[in-house]
Motif scaffolding. Structure first.
Motif, PDB file in Angstrom:
ATOM      1  N   GLN A 250     -30.263 -12.476  10.360  1.00 57.43           N
ATOM      2  CA  GLN A 250     -30.847 -11.217   9.887  1.00 57.43           C
ATOM      3  C   GLN A 250     -31.340 -10.435  11.105  1.00 57.43           C
ATOM      4  OE1 GLN A 250     -31.251 -10.375   6.690  1.00 57.43           O
ATOM      5  NE2 GLN A 250     -30.549 -12.287   5.764  1.00 57.43           N
ATOM      6  N   ASN A 251     -31.345  -9.116  10.988  1.00 60.00           N
ATOM      7  CA  ASN A 251     -31.977  -8.333  12.052  1.00 60.00           C
ATOM      8  C   ASN A 251     -33.462  -8.639  12.108  1.00 60.00           C
ATOM      9  OD1 ASN A 251     -29.605  -7.160  12.707  1.00 60.00           O
ATOM     10  ND2 ASN A 251     -29.956  -5.291  11.542  1.00 60.00           N
ATOM     11  N   VAL A 252     -34.063  -8.663  10.919  1.00 59.12           N
ATOM     12  CA  VAL A 252     -35.478  -9.011  10.823  1.00 59.12           C
ATOM     13  C   VAL A 252     -35.588 -10.199   9.891  1.00 59.12           C
ATOM     14  CG1 VAL A 252     -37.704  -8.262   9.896  1.00 59.12           C
ATOM     15  CG2 VAL A 252     -36.377  -6.719  11.341  1.00 59.12           C
ATOM     16  N   VAL A 347     -34.321 -12.327  15.619  1.00 57.21           N
ATOM     17  CA  VAL A 347     -33.466 -12.458  16.806  1.00 57.21           C
ATOM     18  C   VAL A 347     -32.361 -11.401  16.823  1.00 57.21           C
ATOM     19  CG1 VAL A 347     -33.845 -14.894  17.318  1.00 57.21           C
ATOM     20  CG2 VAL A 347     -32.120 -14.260  15.642  1.00 57.21           C
ATOM     21  N   GLY A 348     -32.074 -10.835  15.645  1.00 56.57           N
ATOM     22  CA  GLY A 348     -31.046  -9.797  15.571  1.00 56.57           C
ATOM     23  C   GLY A 348     -31.408  -8.556  16.378  1.00 56.57           C
ATOM     24  N   MET A 349     -32.685  -8.403  16.689  1.00 60.51           N
ATOM     25  CA  MET A 349     -33.140  -7.239  17.461  1.00 60.51           C
ATOM     26  C   MET A 349     -32.510  -7.166  18.834  1.00 60.51           C
ATOM     27  SD  MET A 349     -37.162  -6.867  16.970  1.00 60.51           S
ATOM     28  CE  MET A 349     -37.711  -7.263  15.341  1.00 60.51           C
ATOM     29  N   ARG A 350     -32.180  -8.332  19.367  1.00 61.43           N
ATOM     30  CA  ARG A 350     -31.582  -8.361  20.704  1.00 61.43           C
ATOM     31  C   ARG A 350     -30.314  -7.529  20.748  1.00 61.43           C
ATOM     32  NH1 ARG A 350     -31.596 -14.248  20.776  1.00 61.43           N
ATOM     33  NH2 ARG A 350     -33.659 -14.956  21.357  1.00 61.43           N
ATOM     34  N   SER A 351     -29.567  -7.530  19.645  1.00 61.63           N
ATOM     35  CA  SER A 351     -28.255  -6.888  19.673  1.00 61.63           C
ATOM     36  C   SER A 351     -28.151  -5.666  18.770  1.00 61.63           C
ATOM     37  CB  SER A 351     -27.183  -7.914  19.290  1.00 61.63           C
ATOM     38  OG  SER A 351     -27.584  -8.599  18.125  1.00 61.63           O
ATOM     39  N   HIS A 352     -29.253  -5.286  18.122  1.00 59.99           N
ATOM     40  CA  HIS A 352     -29.178  -4.118  17.246  1.00 59.99           C
ATOM     41  C   HIS A 352     -30.180  -3.049  17.635  1.00 59.99           C
ATOM     42  CE1 HIS A 352     -26.849  -6.786  14.637  1.00 59.99           C
ATOM     43  NE2 HIS A 352     -26.362  -5.667  14.133  1.00 59.99           N
ATOM     44  N   ALA A 353     -29.702  -1.818  17.706  1.00 58.88           N
ATOM     45  CA  ALA A 353     -30.597  -0.700  17.992  1.00 58.88           C
ATOM     46  C   ALA A 353     -31.242  -0.239  16.683  1.00 58.88           C
ATOM     47  CB  ALA A 353     -29.809   0.435  18.617  1.00 58.88           C
ATOM     48  N   THR A 375     -44.017  -4.435  21.999  1.00 61.67           N
ATOM     49  CA  THR A 375     -42.741  -5.050  21.640  1.00 61.67           C
ATOM     50  C   THR A 375     -42.454  -6.239  22.543  1.00 61.67           C
ATOM     51  OG1 THR A 375     -41.432  -3.755  23.203  1.00 61.67           O
ATOM     52  CG2 THR A 375     -41.750  -2.812  21.026  1.00 61.67           C
ATOM     53  N   SER A 376     -41.625  -7.140  22.032  1.00 61.83           N
ATOM     54  CA  SER A 376     -41.009  -8.151  22.879  1.00 61.83           C
ATOM     55  C   SER A 376     -39.534  -8.099  22.529  1.00 61.83           C
ATOM     56  CB  SER A 376     -41.593  -9.538  22.605  1.00 61.83           C
ATOM     57  OG  SER A 376     -40.977 -10.109  21.477  1.00 61.83           O
ATOM     58  N   GLU A 377     -38.772  -9.010  23.103  1.00 60.11           N
ATOM     59  CA  GLU A 377     -37.336  -9.004  22.871  1.00 60.11           C
ATOM     60  C   GLU A 377     -36.998  -9.119  21.380  1.00 60.11           C
ATOM     61  OE1 GLU A 377     -33.544 -11.280  24.929  1.00 60.11           O
ATOM     62  OE2 GLU A 377     -35.379 -12.361  24.516  1.00 60.11           O
TER      63      GLU A 377
END
Ligand code: ASP
Ligand code: MG
Length: 405
Positions: A250-252, A347-353, A375-377
């Motif tokens: 999931q993105n979040v 963890v999806g945040m790493r690859s999604h804007a 924010t963090s990664e």
């Protein structure tokens, strides 16, 4: 046959009936042919009472004696569970931290585990006995009893699982797993089958109270497979695992909130090099942890510095900042304890804007003002007025598509 560690929290051992229930769960694993080490917390409410005894006598008590007092809750439950297991016909014995020994450093009240010599415990388990270990405690240099910080039995369990090379560390508690957010706020919150160490670590550190943060850190470093599950229901819990084991990312994954912080604004400090170093140096000196920070652009040669500290640290922060008023020349010190930190983790945040923007939009739509952002990664946190906590959590849960159908 497997070797497993089972950990039971305070509500799971709250009275004798619940201790009997725990014994049945342990019995089941042993009957299935597993080697079992059990880690127990104090009966719920007991540690709070013990802490209160210490602070009522003396707010500035000797932390070594505090540890001698608060470690006793776990000693009681370890003995009681061993008695019940023996009554059921099993060989069982209790182990205190110093008997294993679980070696800690000398940061009394929040000690870290330096090492565990699991050999005696392992020999006992391999001879067929069930080990019932008092969580939360170890032994510091000088043979003094030390405790691992509130919620520390989780860390005892994970550390033991690593030392015994256990296949699994099952953390039994009063919830049946890790949810996308607090189900008391969002009834449509979903239980996660799996969550990565990294996400669990962020969630724990921003306020999700399922596991002690340090236990997740340790599980991640030692690659211990942790399961969070209910001691009252027979259903699978949530596995905390390596990211690679999670197929559908999931993105979040989760939304957490915390009302444990307070906001401080130092108004109109001089806008020159070294100011931040003085402010945060003074706070560090006073042992105050700072979390979120914003500094505004200077206008007339001055600037505002806003940051958050733990609510319990507010008096110490106030004193530390008062002492440097002359040196940095601010006009006011504003303190606001009525704030909440809301965090989205994935963890999806790493690859999604656009993950952060979804958050800002959802809060804007509810007219919730954002005071500070960090924010963090794999995390975005915002500070908002405490009265909007529930509204914000619900809005974000919907915005990220986490609501159960
Ligand atoms: N009994 C301790 C506490 O209440 C440790 C634990 O339960 O994990 O903090
Ligand atoms: Mg706990």
């Amino acid at each position: 046959m497997a070797r497993i560690v089972m950990k039971f929290g305070g509500t799971s051992v709250a009275d004798l009936d619940r201790i009997r229930n725990v014994a049945q769960r342990v019995k089941r694993e042993v009957d299935a042919g597993n080697q079992v080490a059990v880690v127990v917390s104090a009966m719920s409410g007991v540690t709070n009472q013990l802490v209160k005894y210490c602070t009522d006598l003396s707010p500035l008590h000797d932390p070594r004696e505090y540890d001698a007092v608060v470690a006793t809750g776990e000693q009681v439950t370890s003995g009681l569970l061993a008695i019940e297991l023996q009554r059921l016909g099993y060989e069982a014995r209790s182990w205190q931290g110093w008997q294993i020994p679980i070696q800690t450093n000398d940061a009394f009240g929040k000690a870290r585990i330096d090492g565990i010599d699991g050999s005696a415990l392992l020999a006992s388990i391999e001879s067929g006995a069930i080990a019932v270990v008092a969580g939360f405690q170890g032994v510091a240099p000088g043979a003094r009893i030390a405790t691992l910080g509130r919620g520390g039995s989780d860390t005892s369990a994970v550390a033991l699982a690593a030392a015994l090379k256990a296949e699994r560390c099952d953390i039994y508690t009063d919830v049946d797993g890790v949810y996308t957010t607090d189900p008391r706020i969002v009834p449509k919150a979903r239980k996660l089958q799996k969550i990565s160490y990294e996400e669990m670590l962020e969630l724990a550190s921003v306020g999700a109270k399922v596991l002690q943060t340090r236990s997740v850190e340790l599980a991640m470093n030692e690659r211990v497979r942790v399961q969070v599950l209910s001691s009252f229901q027979d259903i699978p819990g949530t596995m905390v695992v390596d990211e690679d084991e999670i197929v559908e990312k999931q993105n979040v994954s989760g939304i957490a909130y915390s009302r444990d912080d307070a906001k401080i604004t130092v108004r109109r400090v001089k806008d020159r090099p070294g100011i931040a170093a003085i402010i945060f140096g003074a706070l560090a000196e006073a042992n105050v942890n700072v979390d979120m920070i914003v500094q505004n652009l200077g206008a007339d040669g001055t600037t505002d510095m806003t940051f958050t500290v733990g609510k319990a640290d507010l008096p110490r922060a106030h004193a530390a900042l008062g002492a440097i008023k002359e040196e940095i020349g601010y006009t006011d010190l504003l303190e606001d304890p009525d704030v909440a930190k809301i965090s989205v983790v994935g963890v999806g945040m790493r690859s999604h804007a656009g993950i952060a923007n979804t958050m800002f939009r959802a809060l804007a739509d509810k007219a919730i003002n954002i005071q500070v952002i960090s924010t963090s990664e794999i995390k975005v946190s915002v500070l908002i007025g405490a009265e909007y906590t529930e509204l914000a959590v619900r809005a974000l849960h919907t915005a990220y598509g986490l609501d159960a159908a």
